[in-house]
Design a protein around this motif. Structure first.
Motif, PDB file in Angstrom:
ATOM      1  N   ALA A 298       0.831  -1.202   0.000  1.00 44.28           N
ATOM      2  CA  ALA A 298       0.000   0.000   0.000  1.00 44.28           C
ATOM      3  C   ALA A 298       0.869   1.257   0.000  1.00 44.28           C
ATOM      4  CB  ALA A 298      -0.918   0.004   1.221  1.00 44.28           C
ATOM      5  N   ASP A 299       0.316   2.328  -0.555  1.00 43.14           N
ATOM      6  CA  ASP A 299       1.001   3.622  -0.536  1.00 43.14           C
ATOM      7  C   ASP A 299       0.924   4.268   0.843  1.00 43.14           C
ATOM      8  OD1 ASP A 299       1.568   3.665  -3.417  1.00 43.14           O
ATOM      9  OD2 ASP A 299      -0.605   3.860  -3.631  1.00 43.14           O
ATOM     10  N   LEU A 300      -0.131   3.944   1.582  1.00 42.56           N
ATOM     11  CA  LEU A 300      -0.331   4.496   2.920  1.00 42.56           C
ATOM     12  C   LEU A 300      -1.044   3.457   3.766  1.00 42.56           C
ATOM     13  CD1 LEU A 300      -0.401   6.943   4.922  1.00 42.56           C
ATOM     14  CD2 LEU A 300      -2.616   7.534   3.907  1.00 42.56           C
ATOM     15  N   VAL A 301      -0.606   3.327   5.007  1.00 42.13           N
ATOM     16  CA  VAL A 301      -1.245   2.409   5.943  1.00 42.13           C
ATOM     17  C   VAL A 301      -1.834   3.212   7.095  1.00 42.13           C
ATOM     18  CG1 VAL A 301      -0.927   0.471   7.530  1.00 42.13           C
ATOM     19  CG2 VAL A 301       0.299   0.505   5.353  1.00 42.13           C
ATOM     20  N   LEU A 302      -3.114   2.975   7.373  1.00 39.52           N
ATOM     21  CA  LEU A 302      -3.736   3.532   8.574  1.00 39.52           C
ATOM     22  C   LEU A 302      -3.712   2.437   9.638  1.00 39.52           C
ATOM     23  CD1 LEU A 302      -6.878   5.283   6.990  1.00 39.52           C
ATOM     24  CD2 LEU A 302      -4.577   6.197   7.298  1.00 39.52           C
ATOM     25  N   SER A 331       4.360   7.213   5.757  1.00 36.91           N
ATOM     26  CA  SER A 331       3.405   6.395   5.026  1.00 36.91           C
ATOM     27  C   SER A 331       2.668   5.423   5.936  1.00 36.91           C
ATOM     28  CB  SER A 331       4.114   5.627   3.910  1.00 36.91           C
ATOM     29  OG  SER A 331       5.088   4.772   4.453  1.00 36.91           O
ATOM     30  N   VAL A 332       2.876   5.517   7.231  1.00 32.51           N
ATOM     31  CA  VAL A 332       2.100   4.769   8.220  1.00 32.51           C
ATOM     32  C   VAL A 332       1.553   5.779   9.230  1.00 32.51           C
ATOM     33  CG1 VAL A 332       2.084   2.962   9.972  1.00 32.51           C
ATOM     34  CG2 VAL A 332       3.542   2.710   7.964  1.00 32.51           C
ATOM     35  N   PHE A 376       1.133  13.305  -2.998  1.00 32.85           N
ATOM     36  CA  PHE A 376       1.637  12.073  -3.607  1.00 32.85           C
ATOM     37  C   PHE A 376       1.631  12.166  -5.126  1.00 32.85           C
ATOM     38  CE2 PHE A 376       0.964   7.851  -5.408  1.00 32.85           C
ATOM     39  CZ  PHE A 376       1.924   7.090  -4.775  1.00 32.85           C
ATOM     40  N   PHE A 377       0.515  12.621  -5.685  1.00 29.48           N
ATOM     41  CA  PHE A 377       0.392  12.683  -7.133  1.00 29.48           C
ATOM     42  C   PHE A 377       1.107  13.876  -7.726  1.00 29.48           C
ATOM     43  CE2 PHE A 377      -3.562  10.163  -6.260  1.00 29.48           C
ATOM     44  CZ  PHE A 377      -3.131   9.007  -6.888  1.00 29.48           C
TER      45      PHE A 377
END
Length: 450
Positions: A298-302, A331-332, A376-377
């Motif tokens: 994943a690009d980001l983890v919650l 990213s976490v 990010f984009f």
């Protein structure tokens, strides 16, 4: 007859039944198809109402027909269009009548666009933009695809290629006139200046993109954590509907659940994963394995936690790929659930607090996700590169230009060879040289009739 010389036809509008359906025919027999069914050719590019008849003279439908003689058509070939009522029975008869005309066959996915490309109506970057426009789910994807279809990258790449060829001609002229004293030096100076300018422009484009090519696929956000901390409730809140089973029993989620969201125009895939813990249940073990795999990619983890629970460093490390030290701490994100039950409602700085059940803190979390997606984009509004293929070829062209500058003082022959490599990479980008290996992969993803 070669398949590319045959006339093709397909439904070019949406799913039936519909109010109106558009059937397109492209190729040398398009005019024959039109006269066979509609009686005679209408004036070019003018809609004409006609009663379509089958081979026995029986009426098929009261339709509108158009005639676009090549090369002034979308595909560069003769094109006929039948605008009929979109019932399945009408289309079934119309398709059957078109198919019996000699050398006419049903089109394959993307074949109309591929013929437009092969006939010089659009380059490969514009064809990719058309594909992206067809599959755009969010407004930002639509705007980016439309800019590409209108030639944002293609026009610049053509200009760059022409300038590379001009610089190469100067360098090669210096080789040809190497016995003319100061002639090579006079030709080399403007060539070097042109190459430096080109290299700077392409490098600037590559450096400014961020992850703009990822806008086509979207951002991937995984909700992870131990069992029964509210992950399924959170994804239901983000989706604004029930997509995951919510239960007080630990281990309810056994598989990965995905939800596609549009956050301020950014496409985001939210993943609800199984609770990460040690277990003897083989089914839950598989769920945990899949959860870890999706969180790693994943690009980001919650990372969802309950209340004032302490952060477990070992559990957090399970999100990293083996030996991967590149994952940014940013990213976490730590997200604490049930803040309404926390003493004083306080939490450590840099963490998010929510109540997944009541919805507290959800708007703030969504705003943070939008900001993360924006960063990010990158500047997608002016993004020139929208696919990994494009970035790779631009990078090759930039590197060849850099090497030509390093080599030009030592030998024009080597510099000229690098300039030819740069022009070749830009030609591949546009689809004008040696691209047969990528055409099938690109056009087969189009829908039939486009």
């Amino acid at each position: 007859m070669h398949p590319r010389d045959q006339t093709i036809f397909a439904l070019s509008s949406g799913r039936t039944p519909s109010a109106i359906a558009v059937v397109r025919v492209s190729g040398p027999q398009a005019g024959l198809a039109l006269t066979t069914l509609a009686g005679k050719l209408p004036a070019p590019r003018q809609a004409s109402r006609r009663l379509l008849r089958d081979g026995a003279g029986q009426p098929i439908d009261d339709a509108v027909v158009l005639w676009f003689p090549g090369p002034a058509s979308a595909t560069g070939e003769d094109v006929a269009e039948f605008h009929v009522h979109g019932g399945r029975a009408v289309l079934s008869v119309l398709f059957a009548e078109i198919a019996v005309i000699p050398n006419i066959r049903a089109a394959e996915p993307g074949e109309f666009t591929r013929r437009a490309f092969e006939n010089g109506k659009l380059d490969l970057t514009e064809a990719e933009g058309l594909d992206d426009l067809i599959h755009a789910d969010t407004d930002r994807q639509r705007r980016q695809a439309l800019r590409q279809l209108q030639g944002l990258l293609g026009d610049r790449a053509r200009d760059w290629r022409e300038r590379v060829i001009e610089a190469s001609a100067l360098i090669e002229a210096g080789i040809d006139f190497s016995d003319e004293g100061d002639v090579p030096a006079e030709l080399r100076a403007p060539a070097i200046k042109a190459i430096e300018t080109l290299h700077g422009e392409i490098t600037k484009v590559l450096a400014a993109q961020g992850h703009s090519e990822r806008l086509r696929d979207g951002l991937v956000v995984a909700i992870a954590g131990e069992p029964n901390v509210g992950k399924s409730t959170l994804i239901n809140q983000l989706a604004r509907r029930e997509v995951a089973i919510v239960s007080p029993h630990a281990g309810t989620t056994r598989d990965v659940i995905e939800v596609q969201l549009d956050l301020d125009g950014y496409p985001v895939t939210i993943i609800d994963t199984a609770g990460i813990r040690e277990t003897d249940d083989p089914v839950e073990q598989e769920g945990v394995r899949r959860a870890r795999a999706r969180a790693e990619d994943a690009d980001l983890v919650l990372w969802l936690m309950e209340g004032e629970q302490a952060v477990d460093p070992d559990a957090m490390r399970s999100l990293w790929k083996s030996g991967d030290s590149d994952r940014s701490e940013g990213s976490v994100w730590i997200v604490r659930n049930k803040i309404d039950l926390m003493a004083g409602g306080t939490r450590p700085s840099g963490e998010f607090g929510i109540s997944a059940g009541r919805g507290d803190g959800i708007p703030e979390l969504v705003d943070a996700l939008v900001k993360f997606a924006s960063e990010f984009f990158g500047a997608t509004e002016g993004a020139v590169v929208t696919r990994a293929r494009q970035r790779d070829l631009l990078s090759r062209a930039s590197e060849s230009l850099r090497r030509s500058l390093d080599l030009v003082e030592d030998g024009e022959e080597l510099a000229a060879e690098e300039l030819r490599a740069a022009a070749y990479a830009l030609g591949r980008l546009l689809g004008r040289v040696d691209v047969e290996d990528v055409l099938g992969a690109i056009f087969q993803k189009f829908c039939i009739g486009k």
